[in-house]
Design a protein around this motif. Structure first.
Motif, PDB file in Angstrom:
ATOM      1  N   LEU A   1      -2.075   1.432   3.648  1.00  0.00           N
ATOM      2  CA  LEU A   1      -0.847   2.635   3.556  1.00  0.00           C
ATOM      3  C   LEU A   1      -1.339   3.836   4.272  1.00  0.00           C
ATOM      4  O   LEU A   1      -2.038   4.199   3.006  1.00  0.00           O
ATOM      5  CB  LEU A   1      -0.635   1.879   1.832  1.00  0.00           C
ATOM      6  N   THR A   2      -0.529   4.456   4.963  1.00  0.00           N
ATOM      7  CA  THR A   2      -1.363   5.496   5.399  1.00  0.00           C
ATOM      8  C   THR A   2      -0.197   6.634   6.225  1.00  0.00           C
ATOM      9  O   THR A   2       1.358   6.009   6.293  1.00  0.00           O
ATOM     10  CB  THR A   2      -2.226   5.357   6.639  1.00  0.00           C
ATOM     11  N   GLY A   3      -0.869   7.710   6.508  1.00  0.00           N
ATOM     12  CA  GLY A   3       0.097   8.656   6.412  1.00  0.00           C
ATOM     13  C   GLY A   3       1.024   8.797   5.194  1.00  0.00           C
ATOM     14  O   GLY A   3       2.741   9.511   4.916  1.00  0.00           O
ATOM     15  N   LEU A   4       0.816   9.165   3.817  1.00  0.00           N
ATOM     16  CA  LEU A   4       1.254   9.480   3.017  1.00  0.00           C
ATOM     17  C   LEU A   4       1.608  11.036   2.584  1.00  0.00           C
ATOM     18  O   LEU A   4       0.888  11.859   3.293  1.00  0.00           O
ATOM     19  CB  LEU A   4       0.540   9.112   1.673  1.00  0.00           C
ATOM     20  N   ALA A   5       3.264  10.871   2.749  1.00  0.00           N
ATOM     21  CA  ALA A   5       3.258  12.896   2.455  1.00  0.00           C
ATOM     22  C   ALA A   5       4.866  12.778   1.188  1.00  0.00           C
ATOM     23  O   ALA A   5       5.591  11.922   1.521  1.00  0.00           O
ATOM     24  CB  ALA A   5       3.751  13.587   3.903  1.00  0.00           C
ATOM     25  N   VAL A   6       5.164  14.360   0.748  1.00  0.00           N
ATOM     26  CA  VAL A   6       5.829  13.612  -0.595  1.00  0.00           C
ATOM     27  C   VAL A   6       6.234  15.530   0.016  1.00  0.00           C
ATOM     28  O   VAL A   6       5.984  16.157   0.137  1.00  0.00           O
ATOM     29  CB  VAL A   6       5.674  13.692  -1.557  1.00  0.00           C
TER      30      VAL A   6
ATOM     31  N   SER B   1       5.317   7.060   4.501  1.00  0.00           N
ATOM     32  CA  SER B   1       4.286   6.261   4.786  1.00  0.00           C
ATOM     33  C   SER B   1       4.828   4.916   5.928  1.00  0.00           C
ATOM     34  O   SER B   1       5.628   5.218   6.787  1.00  0.00           O
ATOM     35  CB  SER B   1       4.066   5.169   3.585  1.00  0.00           C
ATOM     36  N   ASN B   2       3.142   4.605   6.663  1.00  0.00           N
ATOM     37  CA  ASN B   2       4.171   3.439   7.177  1.00  0.00           C
ATOM     38  C   ASN B   2       4.194   2.108   7.307  1.00  0.00           C
ATOM     39  O   ASN B   2       3.952   1.168   7.489  1.00  0.00           O
ATOM     40  CB  ASN B   2       2.745   3.159   8.084  1.00  0.00           C
TER      41      ASN B   2
ATOM     42  N   PRO C   1       0.058  18.277  -5.391  1.00  0.00           N
ATOM     43  CA  PRO C   1      -0.416  17.048  -3.947  1.00  0.00           C
ATOM     44  C   PRO C   1      -0.551  15.990  -4.748  1.00  0.00           C
ATOM     45  O   PRO C   1      -0.928  15.690  -5.860  1.00  0.00           O
ATOM     46  CB  PRO C   1      -1.506  18.331  -4.039  1.00  0.00           C
ATOM     47  N   LEU C   2      -0.925  14.984  -3.786  1.00  0.00           N
ATOM     48  CA  LEU C   2      -1.626  14.214  -3.462  1.00  0.00           C
ATOM     49  C   LEU C   2      -3.049  13.524  -3.544  1.00  0.00           C
ATOM     50  O   LEU C   2      -3.622  15.021  -3.252  1.00  0.00           O
ATOM     51  CB  LEU C   2      -0.749  13.388  -2.264  1.00  0.00           C
ATOM     52  N   ALA C   3      -2.880  13.332  -5.025  1.00  0.00           N
ATOM     53  CA  ALA C   3      -4.850  12.628  -5.238  1.00  0.00           C
ATOM     54  C   ALA C   3      -4.886  11.732  -3.889  1.00  0.00           C
ATOM     55  O   ALA C   3      -6.115  12.523  -3.420  1.00  0.00           O
ATOM     56  CB  ALA C   3      -4.623  12.171  -6.214  1.00  0.00           C
ATOM     57  N   LYS C   4      -4.150  11.329  -3.036  1.00  0.00           N
ATOM     58  CA  LYS C   4      -5.585  10.114  -1.993  1.00  0.00           C
ATOM     59  C   LYS C   4      -4.027  10.599  -0.976  1.00  0.00           C
ATOM     60  O   LYS C   4      -3.092  10.078  -0.970  1.00  0.00           O
ATOM     61  CB  LYS C   4      -5.592   9.130  -2.252  1.00  0.00           C
ATOM     62  N   PRO C   5      -4.329  10.575   0.750  1.00  0.00           N
ATOM     63  CA  PRO C   5      -2.912  10.150   1.388  1.00  0.00           C
ATOM     64  C   PRO C   5      -3.202   9.078   1.656  1.00  0.00           C
ATOM     65  O   PRO C   5      -2.426   9.027   2.960  1.00  0.00           O
ATOM     66  CB  PRO C   5      -4.724  11.331   3.121  1.00  0.00           C
ATOM     67  N   SER C   6      -3.998   8.047   1.426  1.00  0.00           N
ATOM     68  CA  SER C   6      -3.970   7.403   1.816  1.00  0.00           C
ATOM     69  C   SER C   6      -4.504   6.008   1.348  1.00  0.00           C
ATOM     70  O   SER C   6      -5.428   5.852  -0.060  1.00  0.00           O
ATOM     71  CB  SER C   6      -4.324   6.552   3.211  1.00  0.00           C
ATOM     72  N   LEU C   7      -4.270   4.421   0.933  1.00  0.00           N
ATOM     73  CA  LEU C   7      -4.593   3.732  -0.276  1.00  0.00           C
ATOM     74  C   LEU C   7      -4.876   2.426   0.631  1.00  0.00           C
ATOM     75  O   LEU C   7      -4.113   1.395   1.388  1.00  0.00           O
ATOM     76  CB  LEU C   7      -3.116   3.381  -0.575  1.00  0.00           C
ATOM     77  N   PRO C   8      -5.655   1.866   0.683  1.00  0.00           N
ATOM     78  CA  PRO C   8      -6.178   0.521   0.631  1.00  0.00           C
ATOM     79  C   PRO C   8      -4.290  -0.503   0.311  1.00  0.00           C
ATOM     80  O   PRO C   8      -4.492  -0.385  -1.361  1.00  0.00           O
ATOM     81  CB  PRO C   8      -7.722   0.214   0.645  1.00  0.00           C
ATOM     82  N   PRO C   9      -4.561  -2.150   0.694  1.00  0.00           N
ATOM     83  CA  PRO C   9      -4.571  -3.204  -0.303  1.00  0.00           C
ATOM     84  C   PRO C   9      -4.732  -3.227  -2.061  1.00  0.00           C
ATOM     85  O   PRO C   9      -5.984  -2.844  -2.131  1.00  0.00           O
ATOM     86  CB  PRO C   9      -3.944  -4.513   0.241  1.00  0.00           C
TER      87      PRO C   9
END
Length: 563
Positions: free
Chosen positions: A491-496, A544-545, A510-518
Motif C-alpha cells: 500500500l503506497t502513496g499514503l497521504a492525509v 493511497s494506491n 504526520p504519518l508514521a510511515k508513507p507505505s505499508l507492506p501486506p
C-alpha cells in the motif's frame, strides 16, 4: 532348506527352521509364534470347524480348519503361502483379533484354477497378532490332508496396517501422513443407500482418515491382488442415512497399464475423508485381497475445499487464493438450478466471498478424466452473483481455453460480495466426467482499512467522527487513526489531508510511515481546535494506491463554544 535374502548390497543366507509348530484344530489351542521366518505343519484330515468361525473363506471350503497365531516381530511385508502342502487346492486366511467370533479379515488365499500354492501378501505392524487358518476345498478330490504354511517377513520401516470394515459405521481410522489399509472383500456387502460409483461390485471396504496437514495426498491399491476401484468422499456422516451429505472428492478405476487404482488431490488440514475400495465388476478378479496405501506430502498451496452436488450444501472458499476438489460422476441438477447449453447437468458448487475488490481468475486447470486416468477433463465453468439459487445472476462463463478443454474466466470482484462457482462437464464430450480441480486467484492488490479506535473499522464515505464540544482557543484530545494494509500487495502513496468548510479547524498529525507492506499498519492523529463557535464540519481524506477507496473519506464534526 535355505532362503537367500538381499539386503542392500549384501547377500545373507538364512537357514529356515524345521516345522516350528503344529497348527491346532481348536482355535484356543493354536500355537503362538513370532519369528520372521516360520514353517508351520498341519494335518486337516480329522480337523473340524467351531461355532462362530464360519463363513471365513469360500462356499467351497471343507470346514476342516486348523489354526496358528503369529505375532509380527517388526513392521514390514509378510508373505504367507502353502507351498509344500500335499493335497490340492489348499485355502488360507489371515485375521486380527483374539476371539474366534470377532475376527477381522486381513487376507485370504485360494486359486481355484491351480493345485498349489495358496498365497497372500500384506504389510504388518510390529507387535500385532495375526490368526492364520488353513483348510481345503470340497472339490479337492484328495480331501483334507497334510499341509504346510510358510511365513516370511521382510522387515521395513513402513506404517502399521489397519484392517478396513465392510460396514460403514464400523470403519476404522487411518492415522498420520503415511498409512496402510488391508482387507478382503470376498464376503463384503453393500450398505443401504451407500453411494455408487462406476464399475463398483458393491463389495465395499471402508476407512476414515483425517488429514494432519494441508498437502498433496496420494492413495493407491497397487499392491492389491485384485482389480480395484477407489473413491474418496468428504462431508458430514452424522446425517441419516449417513451417506446423504457425502460428496466425492476423487475417484479412480484403473491407472494406465494397470488394473489397480490410484488418485491424488490437495487436502485440507483437519478435514475428515471417507475412503472406499472395491473390486471391478467387469473382472472376475474383483474379489480378494486389497492393500490400500496413503501418502501425504505437506505443502503451502491453498487447501482444496470439497465441492458439493447440492447448492444448499456448498462449502466456503476463502482468501485471495483458494482451491477446490470434486468428482462430478454422480452429480445432478436440482430445482431452480439454471441450465445452459453444453453442460452435462452434473454440477459441483462452491461459494467464495471476496475479501477485497479486484480482478479474480478462476480456472479448472489440472482436472482429469476418470478413465483413462490423467487425461484432461472437458469442463464448463460459471460464476454467479447472489445467494439464492433461483435468483442467481451470471457474472462470467467459460467452456474451453484456446489450447485445452479446461476452463478459465476472469471478473472484477467487489469486496464482501458472495460469488457462487459452478463447474460441470461438457455434454458434447465423453471426457466431461471426472475429478474436478478448481483454482481461484485474486490479483495481488493492496487493501486499505481505517480504524478508530484501533480494532473498529470505518466505512469509506459513511463514518462520521465527532470531537464533541471544545472552547474556542483550546484543543480537543487527539484521536489516533490506524491505517492497515489488509491486501496482498504494498500500500503506497499514503497521504492525509482535510477539506471542507471548516477544514482548518482540524489539525492532522504526520504519518508514521508513507507505505505499508501486506499486514502492516501505521498511525496518525487528528485534533479539533475550533476557530469559531457553532457546528464545525470537515472531511478527512486518506489517499493511497487502493483500487476502490482512494481517497478514503471520513466525516469530521465538532462544536465550538466561547466558554
Amino acid at each position: 532348506m535355505k532362503l537367500i535374502l538381499k539386503t542392500g548390497l549384501l547377500l545373507a543366507a538364512i537357514t529356515l527352521p524345521a516345522h516350528s509348530a503344529q497348527m491346532a484344530d481348536r482355535f484356543a489351542d493354536r500355537p503362538q509364534i513370532s519369528s520372521p521366518i516360520e514353517v508351520l505343519s498341519a494335518d486337516t484330515t480329522h480337523a473340524t470347524s467351531e461355532t462362530g468361525e464360519l463363513p471365513y473363506l469360500y462356499q467351497y471350503q471343507r470346514e476342516n480348519t486348523v489354526w496358528a497365531e503369529w505375532t509380527a516381530p517388526s513392521n514390514g511385508w509378510v508373505v504367507i503361502d502353502t507351498l509344500g502342502t500335499k493335497y490340492t487346492r489348499p485355502m488360507i486366511a489371515v485375521f486380527t483379533g483374539s476371539e474366534i467370533t470377532a475376527l477381522s479379515t486381513v487376507a485370504r488365499g485360494y486359486d481355484p484354477g491351480a493345485p498349489n500354492p495358496a498365497r497372500v501378501g500384506f504389510p504388518v505392524a510390529a507387535g500385532t497378532a495375526y490368526q492364520i487358518m488353513l483348510d481345503s476345498t470340497l472339490d479337492n478330490s484328495s480331501g483334507a490332508g497334510i499341509g504346510t504354511v510358510n511365513i516370511k517377513l521382510t522387515a521395513a520401516e513402513i506404517p502399521p496396517s489397519t484392517v478396513g470394515a465392510d460396514v460403514f459405521a464400523e470403519r476404522p481410522d487411518l492415522t498420520g501422513s503415511h498409512a496402510f489399509g488391508v482387507a478382503n472383500n470376498q464376503l463384503a456387502g453393500f450398505d443401504p443407500d451407500e453411494p455408487e460409483t462406476r464399475y463398483r461390485r458393491k463389495q465395499t471396504i471402508w476407512w476414515q482418515w483425517t488429514a494432519p496437514a494441508t498437502g498433496r495426498v496420494t492413495l493407491d491399491t497397487l499392491d492389491s491382488e485384485i482389480q480395484t476401484t477407489l473413491t474418496v468422499f468428504a462431508g458430514s456422516t452424522a446425517t441419516e442415512p449417513p451417506f446423504a451429505d457425502l460428496d466425492p472428492v476423487a475417484d479412480n478405476n484403473d491407472v494406465p497399464n494397470s488394473t489397480r487404482s490410484r488418485l491424488s488431490f490437495q487436502t485440507e488440514a483437519g478435514r475428515t475423508y471417507q475412503i472406499v475400495a472395491d473390486g471391478d465388476i467387469a473382472n472376475y478378479k474383483g474379489e480378494g485381497n486389497i492393500v490400500l496405501r496413503l501418502d501425504l506430502t505437506p505443502n503451502t498451496a491453498p487447501a482444496a475445499i470439497p465441492g458439493a452436488d447440492d447448492f444448499g450444501r456448498r462449502r466456503q472458499l476463502s482468501g485471495n487464493n483458494a482451491a477446490g476438489a470434486m468428482c462430478n460422476l454422480n452429480c445432478t441438477t436440482e430445482p431452480f438450478e439454471k441450465s445452459s447449453g453444453g453442460t452435462r447437468e452434473q454440477t459441483a458448487w462452491w461459494q467464495w466471498t471476496a475479501p477485497a475488490s479486484g480482478m479474480v481468475t478462476v480456472d479448472t486447470f489440472g482436472s482429469g478424466q476418470l478413465n483413462p486416468a490423467g487425461t484432461p477433463m472437458d469442463t464448463v465453468l460459471k460464476v454467479w452473483k447472489g445467494s439464492e439459487l433461483e435468483t442467481l445472476q451470471e457474472i462470467v462463463f467459460s467452456n474451453d481455453t484456446s489450447d485445452s478443454t479446461w476452463s478459465k474466466a476472469s471478473f472484477f470482484a467487489e469486496k464482501g460480495t458472495f460469488y457462487q462457482i459452478e463447474i460441470d462437464g461438457n455434454i458434447a464430450n465423453s471426457s466431461g466426467v471426472g475429478n474436478i480441480i478448481l483454482n481461484l486467484r485474486r490479483e495481488l492488490a493492496p487493501e486499505i482499512t481505517i480504524q478508530q479506535p484501533a480494532g473498529s473499522n470505518l466505512l469509506d464515505g459513511v463514518t462520521k467522527k465527532s470531537f464533541g464540544t471544545v472552547r474556542i482557543g483550546a484543543k480537543s484530545v487527539a484521536k489516533t487513526f490506524t491505517i492497515r494494509n489488509t491486501g496482498s500487495a504494498n500500500l503506497t502513496g499514503l497521504a492525509v489531508s482535510r477539506t471542507g468548510a471548516h477544514g482548518r479547524d482540524f489539525i492532522v498529525g504526520p504519518l508514521a510511515k508513507p507505505s505499508l507492506p501486506p499486514g502492516a499498519s501505521t498511525t496518525f492523529t487528528v485534533t479539533f481546535a475550533p476557530r469559531d463557535k457553532g457546528t464545525r464540519v470537515a472531511a478527512l481524506l486518506i489517499r493511497s494506491n487502493d483500487s476502490d477507496e482512494n481517497p478514503f473519506d471520513v466525516k469530521l464534526t465538532g462544536m465550538g463554544v466561547t466558554r
